[in-house]
Structure formats: C-alpha cells, structure tokens
Design an enzyme around this catalytic site. Structure first.
Site, PDB file in Angstrom:
ATOM      1  N   GLY A  31       0.800  -1.032   0.066  1.00 52.34           N
ATOM      2  CA  GLY A  31      -0.035   0.021   0.114  1.00 52.34           C
ATOM      3  C   GLY A  31       1.008   1.301  -0.041  1.00 52.34           C
ATOM      4  N   ASP A  35       4.190   6.274  -7.961  1.00 55.91           N
ATOM      5  CA  ASP A  35       4.272   5.913  -9.352  1.00 55.91           C
ATOM      6  C   ASP A  35       5.216   4.628  -9.494  1.00 55.91           C
ATOM      7  OD1 ASP A  35       2.852   7.988  -9.789  1.00 55.91           O
ATOM      8  OD2 ASP A  35       4.521   9.614 -10.539  1.00 55.91           O
ATOM      9  N   HIS A  37       4.817   2.011  -7.930  1.00 55.92           N
ATOM     10  CA  HIS A  37       3.911   0.980  -7.878  1.00 55.92           C
ATOM     11  C   HIS A  37       2.822   0.877  -9.275  1.00 55.92           C
ATOM     12  CE1 HIS A  37       4.507   1.537  -3.404  1.00 55.92           C
ATOM     13  NE2 HIS A  37       4.447   0.282  -3.457  1.00 55.92           N
ATOM     14  N   LYS A 149      14.067  -2.338  -8.153  1.00 54.06           N
ATOM     15  CA  LYS A 149      14.746  -1.735  -7.207  1.00 54.06           C
ATOM     16  C   LYS A 149      15.072  -2.466  -6.186  1.00 54.06           C
ATOM     17  CE  LYS A 149      14.158   2.712  -4.785  1.00 54.06           C
ATOM     18  NZ  LYS A 149      13.098   2.408  -3.657  1.00 54.06           N
TER      19      LYS A 149
END
Ligand code: PAF
Length: 280
Positions: A31, A35, A37, A149
């Site tokens: 959650g 951007d 995600h 990442k």
C-alpha cells in the site's frame, strides 16, 4: 474494480475473470502507492488481461514493531489510484487472514535470504517469501510483477517460484526514476531540498561504475563507487554489494557476466537504495 477482504471473495472474483477467459496478473504491495507501484501495474496490464493488486502490510517481514506501526497507510487514496488505473481486483486481507491462528508453514530461500540485505535484516526475506507464497496460492496469477529496485527480493522470489514449481511467471520491472534520475521512493519526500539534490549521487555513482565495468574487478568498482559518493559531503555510503546478477553469488576478481551493483546511501537518518545490472 472488486475490493475483496476475504480469501473466498478474492477467489470468487478471480474465478469470475477466469470464466470470461481472462489471464490474471498480480502486483503484491504494502500500500501507500506511488508512481513506482503504478508502473508495476502497467507492466502487469501489458502482459495479462486483468490485474489483481494486494495491499497488505506484512508483519512478518518487519524486524521491529515500531517500524511496522510507523509504516504509512492510506487505503482510500490507494483504492482511488488503482480504480483510475483500471485494476480489476484489489485484495486487502487482515493479518488474521494471512496468518490464521495456529499456522506453522513458512517458505524460505535458505541461502539467498541470508546474505546481503538479509544479513542486516534477519528473517526479512523469510517473511517476504512466506507472504508472497500465500498470496500466490490465493490469487493464482499467471504473471506477477516486482520492481528491480528491490533487486534481492526479486531474485529471492524468482528462486522460490522455480524451486516450488509455482505455475506463474515473475517479471522484474525497471526502477521508475524522477526526471533527474533519482529512483522513486516513498522516502524521497522526507529529504531536505539540499539532500534531495545531493541524492543524485546514487545514480551518478552507478553510472560511473557502469562506465568502468569492462575489464574491471569488484575491487575496482567498489573504489569507483566509494570515491564518487565521497564527493558528496551530505551522503554516507552505508552498503555496497557487487554480486552475480542471477545467483547473488560473490565474485572473485574480474566481472565475468551480468553483475548486480546494489548500494544504500544515508542522508541523515534517511536511507536510500538503488541498483544497476551491468555487463562487463
Ligand atoms: O515489496 C513489497 O512491497 C513487499 O516486500 C511485498 C512483495 C509486497 C511482500 O510483502
């Protein structure tokens, strides 16, 4: 967009999509979406007909309860972003749903979980693989997308899926960056304007390392990165791992294939990470 909070509702929503012949993509998240995600969602949408996103702040991957309690949450905002992005199903389970009382089963990649970031965060990757395996069993997607990442997490999950013969494909999506090259992170907003400018040193040091990768040894790349980060007085190099890109094995001597460089750099108490895979 269907919002499901129980396993039964989630399975019913997925079954309805399957009944229409749709393939299912999945993006597991904790959650507080940004951007980065949403680019994982877009990647999942390019590979499948309908995308399910899970929102679950997973307690078993946090070392300290304080960290877990401090984790930012904004369900309404997340749901609005997912609705606007055309997501088909959102699964938002309670802790008791993912970890029913009396549960005993964990999933762990024994070697990859206990190296690199796993050494400083014991149990972290066991928590990640356990919850991701459970989420995969509930949603049963054809494809799941994770960000490059979190490079070690991506490799750990690929290993788990291969070892357990899970019938899905894992796709790694490139890191989303601000216009000046800083990797997007929920932590960036906490940087002072001076640290925000200084934070470019992460991508600059990776670019410098990439430029010298051909014929270089791990020690050469360590030096290039340490020297580059040292040019920025606001930055402290906290972690630097240069390993084989797929296995995460250490490299002796010259680079001999795709190599992952993972760095973490502190600006005050804010730790930023970045990574790059280079080919010598
Ligand atoms: O990357 C994350 O946000 C989490 O580690 C994940 C994959 C959703 C598992 O809780």
């Amino acid at each position: 967009m269907q919002i499901c909070r129980s396993v039964a509702d989630c399975r019913a929503a997925i079954a309805a999509l399957r009944a229409k012949g749709k393939t299912i993509g999945m993006v597991p998240t904790m959650g507080f979406l940004h951007d980065g995600h949403m680019s994982l969602v877009e990647t999942a949408q390019t590979h499948t007909d309908a995308v399910a996103v899970s929102i679950f702040v997973n307690p078993s991957q946090f070392g300290e309860t304080a960290d877990l309690d401090a984790y930012p949450r904004d369900e309404n905002r997340d749901l609005e972003m997912l609705e606007n992005a055309g997501v088909a199903v959102v699964f938002i389970p309670e802790v008791e749903t993912m970890y029913p009382s009396g549960d005993e089963t964990i999933v762990e990649t024994t070697r990859m979980a206990n190296m690199l970031h796993g050494l400083v965060r014991p149990g972290h990757f066991r928590g990640v693989t356990t919850v991701v395996a459970r989420l995969f069993n509930i949603v049963q997607p054809d494809v799941a997308v994770f960000g490059e990442k979190d490079y070690q997490q991506l490799q750990v999950i690929k290993r788990m899926v291969a070892d357990l013969h899970m019938p899905l494909t894992i796709i790694g999506a490139p890191t989303v960056r601000e216009a000046d090259g800083l990797a997007m992170s929920s932590r960036n907003v906490r940087l002072t304007p001076e640290d925000r400018t200084a934070a470019l040193i992460l991508s600059q040091s990776l670019t410098a390392a990439e430029a010298t990768a051909t014929g270089a040894t791990v020690a050469d790349l360590h030096k290039v990165i340490a020297d580059t980060v040292a040019t920025e007085p606001r930055a402290t190099l906290k972690g630097l791992d240069i390993v084989e890109a797929e296995t995460l094995n250490t490299i002796d001597g010259p680079l001999h294939g795709p190599t992952a460089i993972m760095i973490s750099v502190a600006f005050g108490d804010i730790l930023l990470i970045d990574q790059r895979v280079v080919t010598p």
